[in-house]
Design an enzyme around this catalytic site. Structure first.
Site, PDB file in Angstrom:
ATOM      1  CG  ASP A  91      -1.702   1.147   1.439  1.00  0.00           C
ATOM      2  OD1 ASP A  91      -2.228   1.618   0.417  1.00  0.00           O
ATOM      3  OD2 ASP A  91      -1.840   1.608   2.569  1.00  0.00           O
TER       4      ASP A  91
ATOM      5  CB  THR B  74      -1.726   6.445   2.069  1.00  0.00           C
ATOM      6  OG1 THR B  74      -1.942   6.741   0.708  1.00  0.00           O
ATOM      7  CG2 THR B  74      -1.834   7.658   2.913  1.00  0.00           C
TER       8      THR B  74
ATOM      9  CB  THR C 265      -1.712   3.642  -4.068  1.00  0.00           C
ATOM     10  OG1 THR C 265      -2.297   4.747  -3.421  1.00  0.00           O
ATOM     11  CG2 THR C 265      -1.242   4.044  -5.437  1.00  0.00           C
ATOM     12  N   GLY C 266      -4.850   3.582  -3.862  1.00  0.00           N
ATOM     13  CA  GLY C 266      -6.087   4.192  -4.313  1.00  0.00           C
ATOM     14  C   GLY C 266      -5.854   5.600  -4.816  1.00  0.00           C
TER      15      GLY C 266
ATOM     16  NE  ARG D  17      -8.281   8.219  -8.838  1.00  0.00           N
ATOM     17  CZ  ARG D  17      -8.486   8.709  -7.625  1.00  0.00           C
ATOM     18  NH1 ARG D  17      -8.887   7.930  -6.656  1.00  0.00           N
ATOM     19  NH2 ARG D  17      -8.307   9.972  -7.375  1.00  0.00           N
TER      20      ARG D  17
ATOM     21  CG  ASP E  70      -3.923  -1.463   2.762  1.00  0.00           C
ATOM     22  OD1 ASP E  70      -4.107  -1.158   1.578  1.00  0.00           O
ATOM     23  OD2 ASP E  70      -3.460  -0.691   3.610  1.00  0.00           O
TER      24      ASP E  70
END
Lengths: 1105, 344
Positions: A359, A361, A623-624, A716, A746
């Protein structure tokens, strides 16, 4: 069902991840636990054996030979289960709150949202509620949710809330975090509900004193739980390999028994039938005797399938887990978190990782943006001692900046550029302010923006408040209000934002900040400072942002404003029209300077990543976040470097969307075109939320392509997609995967990967709760894998190889012996020796090797990540190694049988007594075996602590101690039929002849091993051999390095600058609409202002359609 | 935006620190010896072991060669008796047989007399377990419950003493040795006690307690293949009778392999035989009872002297020499390769 749950300190929500206590009741514990244990194939097998032994016709071993080890194994496992049970029970009662659908709950500031909730009202103006969604998508900027006006109006008071009755129709529980559709029926009206009105479980309420909502989905129905996937029972690769090996051995056992049974049949026909002394009054035919002997041999040879294997493996893993928990170098003192192995069954898998899915962040980054440096008018600031901001009453205590000269410049007010610079930072943004207890809190759409405004505040340009069209700041203590004429908001295409303000002297000025590339294009042609600003922060992987301004004449502004108004009311393509208008005014800019913001990486992230990639581990970042941010982080953590070619997955997607199956091919061409020279391929994949159903071929292509690349960054992605990516790699690459993350988003990925690691960081405990290992910082991953994982793998492999070896060396002797006793299933050892061999005489040293062995020290393991590769390639334990171990065991058993055999043939003892009796032979063979296997583990031990030495020699001593005891006179008189070897050991072992036999056996068993080890080490040295050989040299080197601790840092990636405003457009619309800017107003105002008709009452009901 | 940090330190203060102990054990830094196979250690191991094995081997061979041993297959030589015993109906017909042999050299020192059996599977599982150790301890036990079947009781319920297949098949030839000295025949004095282990004689085998032996065994019967009951095994010596008869004890200690020797008698070193057996002509007088031809077995009588390493088995000596030579050669070859630079 009108509850009102006060949730003052709703503790961190605990997901449904606790096991239910299966057997805690003291009475039921034993039978239930035994039942559980016998469900395991291995234990069941031994139970069957025990029953077989009770049948007199085939019982070839005493009942205790299987029972004692089995009881020991069951006992140890039961104790372990009991401890687990008690531990998990201690957790159970805590922190679990019962929230039901339809409850109305109040949430206070900084609490986690415990369920999916429809926002009804909040303490903030306009029923706004700010939430942080880092747990869900990793984005740390604040998002606002807005309740329906009607509910906000009527439902401020508790009493009103208690009477709230409405019907909500909504979609079924699903995992779409960004979508919600539903309708609220209340007071004969229906209101549309969308995702903006829903607080999702896992969000954190921020900057909102309290808010109220009605629970729509609770527990497992919540969107985050729907995203979290199922908890699967994880097993390691070695586990399944081990199972297959046990099956193989079982098959070998059956085949051997069958062969020996046939041998017995034949022998009975040829010899047995005519041997009058063997008459047993039973009229069995030779084949029937053979059949009985088949079972007899199954019993005799059962030690080939090692009974204590599983329990020993569990004990070793448990010990290794404790070593992880105890590791001081994985202890994060700032948060007081030690590393924790939450699953104790996966340790050796840590030494076999191929892919890491990380991940971003909170995992790679600290999730803190800091204003690091700035460059004003070509002058750089930001390298000196920490500053004291106490002169500034507004200063934020946590802000740190390192340049004294800048402060002096500001205080002297000599340089107008510097003033303009900070003025710009204080004005040009969409941050909103919130004053509580005299403290100013900023609510920023992106953390970058927050960092900039906070910086300005500390330097004396404090943003105080804003209204719809004014902004008030304090310039070095003097409050000033500017008219804001327009806010030209950020979007990802523009990569800049501007404000147009009228200054107190009536001048109109445009302030603009944006990404350097975008700004340079729009600078005034004669702007001379351009060169100076360029490349200032390029080398430091900071997120740079250029600041500039432009004076605008009244006429020009009037003209532009007209167009702007037109565009802003345009019904079609409004955004494009606005962008066009913005473009017209943002030109001929004058550069003020640049800021550098650091998206602070956690300590040691680039080093860790480079170490891990040297260990041939591929790291994917999922990651988003949006593409730019992700790419930026990719550079700063040195996952991407300047030599690497980046290719974007949009290209793939386009191809994919046309259902073209040649994705891989096309992209490889693309790669080749774009990187003729660069060796490292990298690809950044942007997977927008696309249809979940990939075509299988496309999936495969995606994985193949992505695995070609050196590093992959997926942006995204939703939590579900993260898990899908992991699943794809697991499926198509058959590789061991590790997922690391810190947030609820996650969880799914962590559960899906072979090993899930949770960072117990800022964002609650959900990731940790579903992880297998947890610790405080990303950098500990290298120690977990390269040191603990590698050691665990090596230890486990050594253990297994030796375990199979020692059991074969032990058991096969019976087979060689059967050729000399008519295949009659006579054992070659005393029954008590068979009973205790696996339990006492040979288990401890190998257990200690499994716990303590180190081939190279932790420092060297970290220094030479290549050492890790052997685990990935399964080099130390595979079918080949397994069969070699068996072969080694078989050869040892041959030696252990045939050397005493030769020595015993027609021999006599020193004093004339016949020492060629069965019992002396059994003792000789057993003693040789104990010596050989214990010295063999001595050869295998590469890290001899005093415990190892103690256990090796202790095992031999225990063997002799127990043997002499069991062969003593007293015990035979007490139990004549259980202890029949009276006097054998003392009588046999005083013969020098037998000692010489044993010495020869040991020498013949071990010398070839020494020779083979030495030759293979010199001719084909492994990486670790080489390093181990030179370890003194390396240690000396390390000493030297310590002495001249250089400040030298290796060259970082150069020219690169990619500022990205994070995530989403700012609050400009909101500001312009004026909704949030008014101070708190009485609910009544709103009632009157909106003129809603009647007030009716009914029951609250929420229906999930 | 940084207020999330604010409550973390308070929590830390409230709890005791979770910092792990900095002990050598927990940090896996126990002092340790990391042995390595270097050329020096490996070569010295090989040369030392080689030298040791060679010297031990040579000693063993030399001492084994100094053993004088004579072995006579009397089941072949007494073929008439062998034939007679093939038919079990002739069990009570006595068959005597004498075997002549010549000692070319003196057998000096203690001389031991063994009987040897070939192809007799004393180590067969069914045979090995067929005994009752409790009965042999002199206890009154129910032999039905032991593994003695089918040699437990007779049809009328009388238990066999001793029970079991081992006891039942006890070696029952008697062998006497005569020295033909100057045309006179001297019987060589033989010792029939002191041949078994002390623990066997004094612990494992005890006669039932009674005022005399025959009453001690009252109510029991001899095993079917025996010619006389257990209390008549040695009528001359009270301490060698019943279960504690040395011949019986030695038979009950089953052999490891199908070909084996059991100590039968020791030469009593008296008068002519004070120094052992002098060279000359000897005769074995054998009362041939034990049938072996049925299972293609053979019987031997063996005379042997003894050294520190036991009898004349050359196996161990040769094995040591081979092992020593192999180790030395491996060491030498490695040495050569190191010197010539083939190995690093």
């Amino acid at each position: 069902d009108q509850h009102f749950h006060e949730q003052p300190q709703f503790k961190r929500t605990i997901l449904l991840c606790f096991k239910k206590s299966k057997y805690y009741n003291p009475i039921t514990f034993l039978p239930l636990n035994l039942f559980e244990q016998f469900k395991r194939a291995a234990n069941f097998y031994f139970l069957v054996l025990l029953i077989l032994q009770a049948i007199p016709q085939i019982s070839t071993l005493s009942w205790y030979t299987t029972l004692v080890p089995l009881l020991l194994v069951l006992g140890i496992t039961a104790v372990k289960d009991l401890v687990d049970d008690i531990v998990s029970n201690m957790f159970k009662n805590t922190k679990w709150k019962d929230i039901k659908v339809g409850d109305i709950i109040r949430l206070k500031k900084n609490t986690f949202v415990p369920a999916d909730i429809l926002l009804l009202s909040s303490s903030e103006p306009n029923s706004l509620c700010y939430v942080e969604t880092a747990e869900l998508d990793g984005e740390t900027n604040l998002k606002f949710k807005m309740a329906l006006e009607v509910t906000d109006k009527y439902l401020q008071e508790e009493s009103a809330m208690a009477d709230f009755n409405g019907l909500i129709e909504c979609e079924e529980p699903n995992n779409r975090l960004d979508k919600f559709t539903g309708t609220l029926f209340w007071r004969n009206m229906s209101y549309a509900l969308d995702a903006d009105k829903i607080l999702l479980r896992g969000c954190k309420v921020r900057n909102t004193d309290f808010c109220h909502g009605v629970v729509i989905f609770a527990g497992a129905d919540t969107k985050i739980m729907k995203n979290s996937g199922k908890t699967k029972f994880k097993r390691t690769k070695i586990d399944s390999l081990m199972n297959y090996m046990v099956y193989t051995i079982f098959l070998v056992l059956i085949l051997l028994s069958a062969g020996l049974a046939i041998g017995h049949t034949y022998w009975e026909q040829q010899i047995g039938n005519s041997s009058w002394y063997l008459y047993d009054a039973e009229d069995y035919s030779p084949p029937y005797r053979g059949f009985l002997n088949f079972w007899g041999y199954i019993i005799v040879l059962n030690t080939m399938v090692p009974i204590s294997l599983y329990v020993s493996v569990e004990v070793i893993r448990l010990g290794q887990s404790y070593f992880i928990n105890w590791d001081l170098q994985m202890y994060y003192s700032e948060k007081d978190t030690a590393a924790k192995a939450r699953t104790t069954t996966l340790n050796e898998q840590l030494g076999q990782i191929h892919y890491i899915f990380s991940d971003k962040t909170g995992t790679l980054t600290q999730n803190i943006m800091t204003f690091k440096k700035c460059c004003i008018n070509g002058q750089r600031y930001g390298k000196s001692v920490p500053l004291d901001f106490s002169w500034n009453m507004y200063a934020d205590g946590k802000f740190l900046f390192y340049d004294h000269y800048l402060i002096e410049q500001i205080k002297s007010r000599k340089d107008p550029e510097i003033q303009k610079f900070f003025l710009l930072l204080a004005i040009c943004h969409t941050v909103m302010v919130d004053v509580s207890d005299g403290q100013i809190n900023y609510q920023a759409a992106s953390p970058d923006e927050g960092a900039l405004v906070t910086a300005a505040r500390n330097f004396g340009y404090v943003f105080l408040s804003r209204t719809q069209n004014t902004i008030t700041i304090s310039e070095m203590g003097i409050e000033k209000t500017y008219d804001v004429l327009a806010i030209l908001d950020f979007n990802s295409d523009r990569k800049r934002m501007s404000v147009i303000v009228r200054e107190s002297n009536g001048n109109i000025r445009l302030y603009c900040k944006g990404a350097d590339t975008v700004i340079y294009e729009r600078l005034h042609p004669r702007n001379v400072k351009r060169e100076a600003t360029e490349e200032v922060f390029a080398n430091e992987t900071l997120r740079t942002l250029c600041l500039c301004y432009r004076d605008i004449s009244d006429d020009e502004f009037e003209a532009w404003n007209k167009k702007f108004m037109e565009a802003s009311v345009a019904t079609t393509n409004r955004d494009e029209a606005l962008d066009k208008v913005y473009e017209e005014i943002e030109k001929n800019l004058i550069l003020l300077g640049a800021t550098a913001i650091e998206d602070k990486l956690q300590d040691g992230v680039p080093e860790t990543i480079s170490k891990l990639s040297k260990a041939d581990i591929k790291i994917w970042v999922l990651t988003g976040d949006k593409k730019e941010t992700a790419e930026n982080i990719g550079f700063s953590c040195e996952l991407l470097t300047d030599e690497t070619t980046i290719c974007y997955g949009e290209d793939i997607r386009q191809v994919k969307s046309t259902k073209n199956f040649c994705v891989g091919v096309k992209n490889v061409q693309f790669l080749k075109l774009s990187q003729q020279t660069a060796e490292e391929k990298q690809k950044q994949t942007e997977k927008r939320r696309k249809a979940e159903a990939y075509k299988e071929q496309q999936q495969k292509n995606f994985v193949d392509l992505a695995c070609e690349c050196k590093a992959v960054i997926c942006c995204r992605v939703t939590p579900k997609q993260k898990a899908m990516v992991v699943e794809l790699v697991k499926k198509y690459k058959k590789a061991i995967t590790l997922a690391i993350g810190d947030g609820a988003n996650d969880v799914n990925m962590i559960k899906t990967a072979h090993i899930g690691v949770g960072i117990s960081g800022q964002e609650g405990m959900q990731a940790v709760m579903s992880s297998d290992y947890s610790f405080g910082q990303f950098r500990y991953l290298q120690r977990l894998l390269l040191v603990h994982g590698r050691w665990s793998y090596i230890r486990m492999c050594k253990f297994l190889r030796y375990f199979f070896y020692k059991n074969f060396a032990f058991t096969l002797v019976h087979i060689w012996y059967s050729f000399f006793n008519g295949f009659s299933a006579q054992t070659a050892y005393e029954d008590w020796f068979i009973t205790l061999y696996n339990v006492l005489y040979s288990s401890l040293p190998v257990l200690l090797v499994g716990l303590f062995d180190q081939d190279v020290s932790d420092k060297l393991s970290l220094r030479f990540p290549r050492l890790y590769v052997l685990g990935q390639k399964d080099l130390l334990f595979n079918y080949r190694k397994f069969f070699l171990s068996l072969l080694h065991g078989a050869i040892t058993s041959l030696i252990i049988f045939f050397i005493p055999y030769g020595a015993y043939l027609q021999t006599m003892g020193q004093d004339g007594e016949a020492p060629s009796d069965y019992q002396s032979f059994a003792v000789t063979a057993a003693s040789s075996l104990v010596f050989v296997v214990n010295l063999q583990i001595g050869l295998d031990t590469s890290y001899w602590t005093f415990v190892n030495a103690f256990s090796v020699f202790g095992s031999i001593a225990i063997y002799f101690g127990i043997t002499f005891d069991f062969h003593s006179a007293g015990i035979h008189v007490l139990f004549p039929s259980a202890f029949q070897f009276t006097g054998t050991a003392p009588n046999a072992l005083r013969q020098p002849y037998l000692w010489l036999t044993m010495v020869l056996t040991i020498a013949v068993c071990l010398l070839p091993v020494v020779a083979q080890r030495f030759l293979s080490m010199t001719i084909w040295p492994s990486e670790s051999d080489r390093i181990q050989k030179n370890r003194k040299k390396y240690m000396a080197e390390e000493e030297q390095w310590k002495r001249r601790q250089s400040a030298f840092r290796r060259g970082l990636s150069s020219r690169r600058s990619a500022y990205a405003f994070s995530h989403q457009r700012g609050y400009a619309d909101l500001i312009a609409s004026g909704r949030s800017i008014r101070k708190k107003r009485a609910p009544l105002d709103a009632v009157l202002g909106n003129a809603v008709t009647e007030v009716r009452e009914a029951h609250t009901a929420v229906a999930n359609r | 935006m940084k207020n999330k940090k604010s409550f973390a330190p308070q929590e830390a203060e409230a709890r005791p620190s979770r910092c792990p102990d900095n002990s050598a054990f927990k940090q896996q830094r126990l002092p340790a010896w990391k042995p390595q196979l270097t050329i020096a250690t490996v070569l010295s191991t090989f040369f030392l072991t080689g030298a040791f094995c060679l010297s031990v081997g040579i000693c063993l061979i030399l001492s084994a060669n100094s053993v004088r041993e004579i072995q006579i297959n009397y089941s072949d030589k007494c073929s008439d008796c062998s034939k007679l015993r093939e038919n079990s109906y002739n069990w009570n017909i006595e068959c005597l047989c004498s075997v002549d042999f010549k000692l070319k050299e003196d057998m000096l020192g203690d001389v031991f007399m063994y009987y040897g059996l070939q192809n007799f599977y004393q180590n067969h599982r069914r045979y090995v377990i067929s005994r009752s150790d409790a009965q042999l301890l002199g206890r009154d036990v129910n032999v039905q419950r032991s593994y003695c079947a089918p040699f437990t009781t007779y049809n009328n319920g009388t238990p066999m003493a001793p029970c079991g297949a081992i006891a039942n098949s006890m070696f029952n030839d008697t062998i006497d040795l005569f020295y033909n000295f100057n045309s006179s025949v001297i019987q060589v004095p033989l010792l029939k006690t002191g041949n078994s282990w002390w623990t066997d004689k004094n612990v494992k085998f005890r006669n039932p307690q009674s005022h005399n032996l025959s009453s001690a065994f009252a109510g029991t019967a001899r095993p079917p293949y025996w010619q006389k009951p257990v209390y008549l095994l040695d009528e001359e010596d009270e301490r060698n009778n019943g279960y504690i008869n040395d011949d019986f004890i030695i038979w009950m200690r089953v052999s490891a392999f199908a070909t084996f020797r059991n100590l039968y008698r020791r030469i009593s070193r008296k008068r002519h035989f004070a120094d052992g057996l002098p060279a000359g002509n000897y005769t074995f007088h054998i009362s041939y009872n034990f049938p072996v031809t049925k299972f293609k077995g053979k019987k031997y009588v063996i005379l042997s002297t003894m050294v520190w390493s036991g009898g004349s088995n050359p196996f161990l000596g040769i094995a040591y020499v081979v092992c020593g030579a192999a180790a030395t050669l491996t060491g030498a070859e490695t040495e050569v390769r190191v010197l010539t630079g083939v190995l690093p």
